[in-house]
Every structure is written in structure tokens, then in C-alpha cells.
Design an enzyme around this catalytic site. Structure first.
Site, PDB file in Angstrom:
ATOM      1  N   ARG A 239      40.116 139.117  33.051  1.00  0.00           N
ATOM      2  CA  ARG A 239      40.997 140.957  31.722  1.00  0.00           C
ATOM      3  C   ARG A 239      42.363 140.092  32.292  1.00  0.00           C
ATOM      4  NH1 ARG A 239      41.747 145.235  32.795  1.00  0.00           N
ATOM      5  NH2 ARG A 239      40.024 145.821  34.049  1.00  0.00           N
TER       6      ARG A 239
ATOM      7  N   TYR B 158      46.452 142.308   5.216  1.00  0.00           N
ATOM      8  CA  TYR B 158      45.257 142.213   5.522  1.00  0.00           C
ATOM      9  C   TYR B 158      44.276 143.334   5.630  1.00  0.00           C
ATOM     10  CZ  TYR B 158      40.156 140.803   8.198  1.00  0.00           C
ATOM     11  OH  TYR B 158      40.064 140.472   8.773  1.00  0.00           O
TER      12      TYR B 158
ATOM     13  N   ASP C 288      52.132 138.130  10.666  1.00  0.00           N
ATOM     14  CA  ASP C 288      50.774 137.770  10.831  1.00  0.00           C
ATOM     15  C   ASP C 288      51.050 136.056   9.873  1.00  0.00           C
ATOM     16  OD1 ASP C 288      48.328 137.013   9.811  1.00  0.00           O
ATOM     17  OD2 ASP C 288      48.093 138.869   9.503  1.00  0.00           O
TER      18      ASP C 288
ATOM     19  N   LYS D  97      40.861 132.021  11.881  1.00  0.00           N
ATOM     20  CA  LYS D  97      40.983 130.980  10.817  1.00  0.00           C
ATOM     21  C   LYS D  97      41.450 129.750  11.050  1.00  0.00           C
ATOM     22  CE  LYS D  97      40.276 134.973   8.701  1.00  0.00           C
ATOM     23  NZ  LYS D  97      40.774 135.804   8.326  1.00  0.00           N
TER      24      LYS D  97
HETATM   25  C1  LIG Z   1      40.865 137.116   8.748  1.00  0.00           C
HETATM   26  C2  LIG Z   1      42.398 138.169   9.247  1.00  0.00           C
HETATM   27  C3  LIG Z   1      42.829 138.893  10.224  1.00  0.00           C
HETATM   28  C4  LIG Z   1      41.527 140.009  11.086  1.00  0.00           C
HETATM   29  O1  LIG Z   1      41.074 138.842  11.897  1.00  0.00           O
HETATM   30  P1  LIG Z   1      40.365 138.848  12.854  1.00  0.00           P
HETATM   31  O2  LIG Z   1      40.301 137.315  13.642  1.00  0.00           O
HETATM   32  O3  LIG Z   1      39.300 138.597  11.490  1.00  0.00           O
HETATM   33  O4  LIG Z   1      40.264 139.733  13.568  1.00  0.00           O
HETATM   34  C5  LIG Z   1      44.371 139.537  10.398  1.00  0.00           C
HETATM   35  N1  LIG Z   1      45.264 138.296   9.544  1.00  0.00           N
HETATM   36  C6  LIG Z   1      44.274 138.003   8.291  1.00  0.00           C
HETATM   37  C7  LIG Z   1      45.877 137.756   7.593  1.00  0.00           C
HETATM   38  C8  LIG Z   1      43.693 137.160   7.884  1.00  0.00           C
HETATM   39  O5  LIG Z   1      43.095 136.305   6.833  1.00  0.00           O
END
Ligand SMILES: *Cc1c(COP(=O)(O)O)cnc(C)c1O
Length: 423
Positions: A76, A129, A212, A237
Site C-alpha cells: 500500500r 468527465y 486532467d 485510456k
Molecule cells: C475515463 C476518464 C476519467 C475516469 O477514469 P477511470 O479510470 O475510469 O476512473 C477521468 N477523466 C477523464 C477525462 C476520463 O476520460
């Protein structure tokens, strides 16, 4: 040590050259060329004194001595797969540190919670998101945090006065931006918002600016060079890239990362060793995959822009000099990436007929994988956003979002053409 190689003859190696080796010493793993999976919860100490020293550092009870390395304690807190992955991910953003998480949402929520206290304002771009939007609007207010949103794509000159008025003298402690925005590809001027937020922060506590960077990063946009303090990823992604793991990451300076890393330890939002190992593998092809998808996307966007059943195409590669976002694109982005959204003529019914008729492109949410995916933001990823807000944020009932993969572009266009025929 081969694992620390970063330059040859004074020449700094590019990140893609280091993805196969950086941070890993085969001598520590029986000469294995590839880093094994350290599928273990805990690590044996060589002595009680060593264990004591590791905990002193882990809990910040004393300064690290020069040359002293933090030992492995418990997965952890730290784990070799995660540490090597963090070292490699940090290279793309030229960050001092990185921490990896169980998901993109774990990365976002842990980062926000690390800096926000009751009474603080969080400035955020819109649209966001869906998961981030929900957390900010429905959970953070329970902790006394005040979210103040603004629309991506609006020039700074038209934003500053209104944002300042809505902050109303309260301390801005953090900023969360998504640029390009999902699903509209609208851009946010990171430096402009960072400067504004710093002017609205409490003395001695400058707002932490988080971006992000899931849509263009870590290859085609580097927010830390444009005024961001933390860069956040859903590694599910492009970084993972094969639509087979959920994962997240945050990079930044060591000082800014410290509260994030500490909170990760106590909330237990870290990544598992198995996901970490899979991502080490993904990183070896990251630039190739993103480049191939980016090239495909240009062909696809050009095809869509000419099609009579398509009303508007939102694609960064089509921005022209007269667009208010052109200057921000030139400054912040390296390339247009592979996310496209477009309006199908005929609204939701036509968009649904199009999506149902696709045969190679999958109808699914998510993005950034090797395969192309299409979805309907208004009723799927952004279903939580009220219709009036959707309209204000610039997405129409006919809007389809397309994540272009690495298939042959002519095959992709053939599928899109036949599905548009059915729309
Ligand atoms: C998919 C996504 C998230 C969330 O990510 P997870 O891995 O599904 O928790 C956050 N921001 C953006 C822009 C995303 O496309």
C-alpha cells in the site's frame, strides 16, 4: 546501473527510448530482461534497524540522509512495479514525481481531497468527465467545499470578471481543468486560469492547479510546462491503451506530490502490482499507438467534415486561425490527438441509427484503446448533465463521440460511411 540510464554522450534520451529500461536493474531480478510482477503484500526487512529506518522515512519522522533510499515496506506504501512505472510515467511530463492509482477517479478524488478544506473554493472547467463532475457537485459540498465552474472554450478576457465575482472573496485552494474538454474538444488556457486562481488564493496558500490530461497526454500535451502543478490521468485510456485495465496516475513536483502520495497511503487508493505490470508493458508502445491513432483521426475527421449527414466536426486538427481557441492550441498542444466528436444531422434518433449500424467500430464508452469506439454523450457519458446545461456547454442531441483507434483508416471510413448511410 543500466536502470538509471538517461543520456548517452551528453545527449538526453527521449521518453520513448527509456520505456523499456528506465528504473529497472536486471541484476536485482536474476538478470531477467523484463521486470517481474512483485505480487506480494509485504517485504522482509534485513534487520529490525532497517525496518525502523524505513518507517522513520515513511512517516516523515526525520530527514532522508544523503544517498539513503526508501526501503520497501508494504504494497500500500510502495512496490517495485509501481515505483518503476511511476519513474517512467514521470519522464513524459518531465515531472519530479508520480503516483499511480487504482483508477482515474481514485487519482482525481485523492488529489482534490489532499488540498481542499471546508470553506475553500474549487474552480473547475465545464464540461468535465461525468465522475469528476458528480464528485465535485454532489460530494465535495458535503465537506463545505464550494465549486465554481466556468465553460471551456470561452476566452480568458470574457471569463475573468465573472469568475472573480462568483468566487466572492473566498479562498481558491484548487483548480481542476480538463482540456481538451470531453466531449466537445473545447480548450482551456491553463496559464491564464492559473494566474487568475493564484490572485484569488489565501495568502501563503496558492491554489493547486490540476489538469486532467487524459485526452492528449502524456504524449501530445504537457500541462506542467503551462502553469499546472499536477497532471492527472485516467491510465485506463491511452496509457493502458488496450481497454483491459482500470488505472490512474498523478505527476508533479515532489513537494506538491507529497500530500497526494500521503493521502493515497491512508485511503489505500494505490494501483495493484498486476495493473502496474500491465502498464509497464503498455508504455513500451505508448507513443507508437498514440501516433498511429492521431494519423488515422485526421483522415476520419476530413471524411466526416465533407459528409452531407454530418453537421459539425469538433476536432483540434481543424481549428483555424480565426478560432478563439487557435492561440491556446498553438501554445499548449503538440498534436490534435485522436478524439473527434460530430453532429449527425437529424438529432438523437439519427445518431442512434448511426451508432446501431456501426459494424467494426464498437458502440461503447471509454476511449484511447487500440480499437475505435463510438458513443452518444448526451444519453451515455454525460447523461447526468441536465439538457439545458448540455446545450450551454455546446453539445447537441445529435452529437457522437468517436475515439479513433489503430485500424486501417480506409476500413474505419468504410464503416462510418455505411453507418451514416443508415442514419
Ligand atoms: C475515463 C476518464 C476519467 C475516469 O477514469 P477511470 O479510470 O475510469 O476512473 C477521468 N477523466 C477523464 C477525462 C476520463 O476520460
Amino acid at each position: 546501473m543500466s536502470g538509471n540510464l538517461r543520456e548517452i554522450g551528453g545527449r538526453k534520451l527521449r521518453p520513448e527510448s527509456l520505456m523499456m529500461s528506465y528504473g529497472y536493474d536486471p541484476r536485482l531480478s536474476e538478470g531477467a530482461v523484463k521486470c517481474p510482477i512483485f505480487q506480494t503484500s509485504t517485504f522482509a526487512f534485513e534487520s529490525a534497524e532497517a525496518g525502523k529506518a524505513f518507517f522513520e522515512l515513511a512517516y516523515g519522522l526525520r530527514e532522508q540522509r544523503s544517498g539513503e533510499e526508501m526501503g520497501l515496506i508494504y504494497s500500500r506504501l510502495n512496490n517495485p512495479d509501481l515505483e518503476i512505472l511511476e519513474g517512467r510515467l514521470a519522464l513524459w511530463d518531465e515531472a519530479e514525481g508520480c503516483a499511480v492509482f487504482a483508477s482515474g477517479m481514485a487519482a482525481i478524488t485523492t488529489s482534490l481531497l489532499a488540498f481542499l478544506t471546508p470553506g475553500d473554493v474549487l474552480i473547475h472547467s465545464e464540461p468535465l468527465y461525468g465522475g469528476s463532475d458528480h464528485f465535485i457537485k454532489h460530494f465535495l459540498p458535503r465537506l463545505g467545499v464550494i465549486p465554481v465552474g466556468f465553460q471551456a472554450g470561452v476566452p480568458m478576457a470574457d471569463l475573468a470578471a465573472d469568475l472573480t465575482a462568483r468566487v466572492a472573496g473566498r479562498p481558491v485552494a484548487a483548480v481542476l481543468l480538463e482540456t481538451p474538454a470531453n466531449p466537445t474538444n473545447a480548450l482551456v488556457d491553463i496559464r491564464g486560469i492559473a494566474d487568475l486562481a493564484h490572485g484569488l488564493s489565501a495568502p501563503g496558500r496558492p491554489a493547486v492547479v490540476m489538469v486532467d490530461n487524459t485526452f492528449l497526454g502524456p504524449v501530445f500535451q504537457h500541462p506542467l510546462q503551462h502553469g499546472a502543478d499536477l497532471v492527472i490521468y485516467s491510465a485506463t485510456k491511452f496509457i493502458g491503451g488496450h481497454s483491459d485495465i482500470i488505472a490512474g496516475a498523478v505527476s508533479g513536483s515532489l513537494a506538491t506530490m507529497l500530500p497526494v502520495r500521503t493521502l493515497r497511503t491512508f485511503m489505500g487508493t494505490m494501483m495493484s502490482p498486476w495493473s502496474g505490470w500491465l502498464l509497464l508493458r503498455s508504455l513500451e508502445t505508448l507513443k507508437m499507438r498514440m501516433t498511429a491513432a492521431m494519423k488515422n483521426a485526421r483522415y476520419v475527421a476530413d471524411f466526416l467534415a465533407e459528409h452531407p449527414k454530418v453537421q459539425a466536426v469538433h476536432y483540434l486538427g481543424h481549428l483555424t486561425e480565426d478560432s478563439p481557441m487557435f492561440d491556446v492550441y498553438q501554445r499548449q498542444c503538440v498534436a490534435p490527438g485522436s478524439m473527434i466528436s460530430f453532429d449527425v444531422v437529424g438529432g438523437e434518433a439519427a445518431a442512434f441509427r448511426f451508432l446501431n449500424a456501426l459494424s467494426m467500430v464498437k458502440l461503447a464508452v471509454s476511449l484511447g484503446g487500440t480499437e475505435s469506439l463510438a458513443e452518444h454523450p448526451g444519453s451515455m457519458t454525460h447523461a447526468d448533465v441536465p439538457p439545458a446545461d448540455q446545450a450551454r456547454m455546446g453539445f447537441t442531441p445529435g452529437l457522437v463521440r468517436l475515439s479513433v483507434g489503430v485500424e486501417h483508416y480506409e476500413d474505419l471510413i468504410a464503416d462510418l460511411a455505411q453507418a451514416l448511410g443508415a442514419a
